[in-house]
Write a protein that holds these residues in place. Structure first.
Motif, PDB file in Angstrom:
ATOM      1  N   ALA A   1      24.256  41.463  49.579  1.00  0.00           N
ATOM      2  CA  ALA A   1      23.498  40.891  48.462  1.00  0.00           C
ATOM      3  C   ALA A   1      24.059  39.507  48.174  1.00  0.00           C
ATOM      4  N   HIS A   2      23.173  38.511  48.195  1.00  0.00           N
ATOM      5  CA  HIS A   2      23.597  37.111  48.143  1.00  0.00           C
ATOM      6  C   HIS A   2      23.026  36.444  46.895  1.00  0.00           C
ATOM      7  N   PHE A   3      23.922  36.122  45.950  1.00  0.00           N
ATOM      8  CA  PHE A   3      23.510  35.466  44.702  1.00  0.00           C
ATOM      9  C   PHE A   3      23.461  33.953  44.935  1.00  0.00           C
ATOM     10  N   ASN A   4      22.487  33.520  45.740  1.00  0.00           N
ATOM     11  CA  ASN A   4      22.465  32.149  46.256  1.00  0.00           C
ATOM     12  C   ASN A   4      21.701  31.179  45.346  1.00  0.00           C
ATOM     13  N   SER A   5      22.197  31.048  44.131  1.00  0.00           N
ATOM     14  CA  SER A   5      21.668  30.028  43.226  1.00  0.00           C
ATOM     15  C   SER A   5      22.804  29.534  42.356  1.00  0.00           C
TER      16      SER A   5
ATOM     17  N   LYS B   1      23.832  32.016  39.719  1.00  0.00           N
ATOM     18  CA  LYS B   1      24.536  33.215  40.171  1.00  0.00           C
ATOM     19  C   LYS B   1      24.053  34.457  39.412  1.00  0.00           C
ATOM     20  N   LEU B   2      24.985  35.189  38.786  1.00  0.00           N
ATOM     21  CA  LEU B   2      24.627  36.437  38.118  1.00  0.00           C
ATOM     22  C   LEU B   2      23.893  36.224  36.802  1.00  0.00           C
ATOM     23  N   ASN B   3      23.830  34.991  36.322  1.00  0.00           N
ATOM     24  CA  ASN B   3      23.138  34.715  35.061  1.00  0.00           C
ATOM     25  C   ASN B   3      21.636  34.524  35.242  1.00  0.00           C
ATOM     26  N   LEU B   4      21.181  34.509  36.471  1.00  0.00           N
ATOM     27  CA  LEU B   4      19.756  34.339  36.715  1.00  0.00           C
ATOM     28  C   LEU B   4      18.980  35.537  36.166  1.00  0.00           C
TER      29      LEU B   4
ATOM     30  N   LYS C   1      15.106  40.879  37.780  1.00  0.00           N
ATOM     31  CA  LYS C   1      15.410  42.309  37.841  1.00  0.00           C
ATOM     32  C   LYS C   1      16.242  42.639  39.072  1.00  0.00           C
ATOM     33  N   TYR C   2      16.072  41.853  40.131  1.00  0.00           N
ATOM     34  CA  TYR C   2      16.863  42.084  41.344  1.00  0.00           C
ATOM     35  C   TYR C   2      18.321  41.692  41.109  1.00  0.00           C
ATOM     36  N   VAL C   3      18.534  40.564  40.430  1.00  0.00           N
ATOM     37  CA  VAL C   3      19.893  40.137  40.129  1.00  0.00           C
ATOM     38  C   VAL C   3      20.573  41.151  39.213  1.00  0.00           C
ATOM     39  N   VAL C   4      19.858  41.612  38.196  1.00  0.00           N
ATOM     40  CA  VAL C   4      20.413  42.604  37.277  1.00  0.00           C
ATOM     41  C   VAL C   4      20.815  43.866  38.030  1.00  0.00           C
ATOM     42  N   HIS C   5      19.979  44.275  38.971  1.00  0.00           N
ATOM     43  CA  HIS C   5      20.260  45.490  39.736  1.00  0.00           C
ATOM     44  C   HIS C   5      21.535  45.343  40.559  1.00  0.00           C
ATOM     45  N   PHE C   6      21.625  44.278  41.353  1.00  0.00           N
ATOM     46  CA  PHE C   6      22.767  44.129  42.238  1.00  0.00           C
ATOM     47  C   PHE C   6      24.009  43.623  41.500  1.00  0.00           C
ATOM     48  N   ALA C   7      23.827  43.085  40.295  1.00  0.00           N
ATOM     49  CA  ALA C   7      24.985  42.684  39.490  1.00  0.00           C
ATOM     50  C   ALA C   7      25.847  43.883  39.127  1.00  0.00           C
ATOM     51  N   ARG C   8      25.237  45.067  39.061  1.00  0.00           N
ATOM     52  CA  ARG C   8      26.020  46.268  38.771  1.00  0.00           C
ATOM     53  C   ARG C   8      27.007  46.554  39.897  1.00  0.00           C
ATOM     54  N   TYR C   9      26.586  46.340  41.133  1.00  0.00           N
ATOM     55  CA  TYR C   9      27.493  46.509  42.263  1.00  0.00           C
ATOM     56  C   TYR C   9      28.592  45.441  42.206  1.00  0.00           C
ATOM     57  N   TYR C  10      28.185  44.225  41.876  1.00  0.00           N
ATOM     58  CA  TYR C  10      29.142  43.125  41.779  1.00  0.00           C
ATOM     59  C   TYR C  10      30.221  43.448  40.741  1.00  0.00           C
TER      60      TYR C  10
END
Length: 599
Positions: free
Chosen positions: A253-257, A260-263, A266-275
């Motif tokens: 999972a690549h937070f390529n912006s 980052k996690l502040n974007l 719903k996809y960022v929120v989902h994978f932010a839990r793994y992060y």
């Protein structure tokens, strides 16, 4: 994934980069519609499958490009995800700037990871190769330097996987290391499928991905495409739905912006839990990783336990522990002035609120080592130089913390103090005025007093005159007055002239380059104020007093080591035994040093 045929790759990149200005103009004048053809160009695509179970112990190489103090701290989460998902020997390669090179060796040397090696390369000699290319990427040259990584990495590295530091590994990625295995020699690299329009819209001129895109169009035979689950992009312009997969199959999972996690996605929120899971993970667990799949050296079997009758084993284990350390995690660039003074101290995270008083009263640079867990690290924010020593066990490694903060200070002079003390007014300026240019074998001291109240006070004396009034009234007294009664009475009569005497447990100001580091074997309570900065030095010191300066220890709750010492007879017995074992008489050595100077 890259396979190095350095001559061919250098030629291709050279041709491409020498034409960069013309190609840049094409980005501006063609427009997004024509550039969208890049996405439609057929490309070879691979389907990757997990390798068959094997006992092969194969070394795998991974490249990271890191610039700056905070970049290392942020990359720690990526490192953990790699260590969690990958077994066997690893070699981390770091292309870095000067700031990162101050941090990475300490991080990995103290981490003590089995079957993990690292190499560091200086970015500076190669910057001129790429910094002329128009580039509005937020990572600047660090986004472009991968274009010349084949020039930076040594000849013995034949294949390597490059990973950004804003991604996490969610599954075994070992198939990536075999992606070039069955390809012909013309294939030089593999790249994840692009699901982000930002790289081909012409709005972000010349990030490295654009150059790779153009290179693969002009020379399609040098490249194979990895499935999108190996680069599941979560940036602002990403289109995750074009990647036909789900979270169980996503490998990376690549937070390529820039956000980052502040974007807000719903996809960022989902994978932010793994992060967050990786970020909070105790890094000490990776000291148990195995070198190979078949390695059985690490066992949790109860039959392997050995009986011991040593009562002090727990304390001895703590003394021998190597504590994981991350320097400058908040990114502050420290002062390097030779005649400036850095306040050097340490604390556990529960003392941070008290420490804010120190920050408010000290106008100069500060270097503080903080004892915290991985999860607590990211709650800390301040405009001072902070260094994390990660928590493990039940004991507070006081002298190791002191040494971390002392070693990380960069000014010519250091003021060695404790976190909870309240200082008199203008103490920073008073110290700077009092110290001399030649501080070899010289030390200045600041006396310490304690309040007789059983509760916290709102205000404390700021001047010597105010202090003397409270001393006379009995509301403030010299700390540990039994040992220091004579010295403090003399200081009371004429504060500007008294010199250090045996048992005087005040705070030293010394030259950093001549300061003796603390003995790290001594942990916990009862080593807090022993003058270890001179205790192992056979040379004499000349002591002076900082005029009109003092510190006060407020009433505060005691730490766990103090409570151990007060209520545990076994703890006292162990500490006494350790003191005898090391035969370390601080006061005798200090007295001998002073007597040597006086005669």
């Amino acid at each position: 994934m890259s396979r190095f045929s350095k001559t061919l790759l250098s030629y291709l990149l050279g041709v491409l980069l020498s034409s960069a200005i013309l190609l840049q103009l094409a980005f501006y004048f063609k427009g997004a519609d024509e550039l969208s053809d890049i996405e439609d160009t057929p490309r070879p695509k691979l389907h990757l499958y997990p390798p068959e179970v094997s006992t092969e112990c194969r070394e795998r190489h991974i490249l990271f490009i890191i610039g700056g103090f905070t970049s290392v701290a942020n990359a720690l989460t990526t490192f953990k995800s790699v260590l969690f998902q990958m077994k066997g020997p690893l070699v981390f390669h770091f292309i870095t700037n000067a700031d990162s090179r101050k941090v990475i060796p300490t991080l990995f040397d103290t981490w003590q990871l089995p079957a993990v090696k690292y190499r560091i390369y200086d970015i500076e000699p190669y910057v001129k190769r790429i910094d002329w290319i128009p580039n509005t990427h937020y990572a600047f040259v660090f986004a472009m330097i991968k274009m010349v990584m084949h020039e930076i990495l040594p000849e013995d590295v034949k294949e390597i996987v490059y990973l950004d530091t804003d991604l996490i590994i969610l599954d075994d990625i070992s198939p990536m290391f075999d992606v070039l295995k069955n390809t012909n020699d013309s294939v030089l690299f593999a790249m994840g499928e692009n699901v982000s329009s930002g790289y081909t819209s012409g709005k972000h001129p010349w990030p490295a991905r654009d150059i790779h895109n153009l290179l693969t169009i002009s020379h399609p035979n040098i490249y194979v495409e990895l499935p999108c689950e190996y680069n599941f992009q979560l940036g602002k312009n990403a289109l995750p739905l074009t990647c036909q997969t789900n979270d169980r199959l996503v490998k990376i999972a690549h937070f390529n912006s820039k956000d980052k996690l502040n974007l807000k996605s719903k996809y960022v929120v989902h994978f932010a839990r793994y992060y967050s899971h990786y970020r909070s993970m105790d890094g000490y667990v990776f000291r148990q990783r195995r070198e190979c799949e078949s390695d059985k050296s690490i066992s949790t079997s109860l039959t392997d336990l050995i009986e011991t009758d040593r009562e002090c084993d727990e304390l001895i284990v703590a003394m021998k522990t190597k504590y994981r350390t991350l320097l400058y995690f908040n990114g502050l660039n420290p002062s390097m002035l030779e005649h400036d003074v850095t306040l050097v101290t340490h604390l556990s995270i529960d003392r941070f609120a008290e420490f804010e008083r120190v920050i408010d009263s000290w106008e100069g640079p500060i270097s503080v080592a903080i004892y915290c867990t991985d999860a607590e690290l990211y709650r800390l924010r301040s405009n001072i130089a902070m260094h994390a020593v990660f928590k493990t066990g039940d004991y507070y490694p006081i002298n190791y913390l002191r040494n971390v903060a002392l070693n990380a200070s960069t000014t010519g002079l250091v003021f060695l103090t404790e976190t909870n003390l309240v200082s008199s007014e203008n103490i920073y300026n008073n110290i700077r005025k009092a110290v001399q240019r030649n501080m070899t074998n010289k030390a200045f001291v600041v006396p310490v007093f304690e309040t007789t109240f059983d509760s916290e006070r709102e205000k404390y004396p700021k001047t010597v005159e105010e202090l003397l009034i409270e001393w006379k009234n009995g509301t403030l007294l010299p700390i540990e007055k039994q040992d220091n009664q004579k010295s403090y009475e003399l200081w009371k009569e004429n504060p500007a002239r008294i010199k250090w005497d045996t048992g005087y447990l005040s705070l030293p100001v010394v030259a950093r380059k001549t300061s003796i580091f603390y003995e790290e074997k001594f942990i916990g309570f009862d080593w807090r104020r022993r003058p270890n900065f001179i205790a192992k030095n056979s040379n004499s010191y000349l002591f002076g007093l900082i005029p009109s300066s003092f510190s006060i220890q407020p009433h505060h709750s005691q730490n766990i080591d103090f409570n151990h010492f007060n209520v545990s007879s076994l703890y006292k017995k162990c500490m006494s035994s350790i003191r005898r074992e090391f035969d370390f008489d601080f006061y005798k050595i200090l007295k001998d040093a002073i007597d040597l100077h006086r005669h």
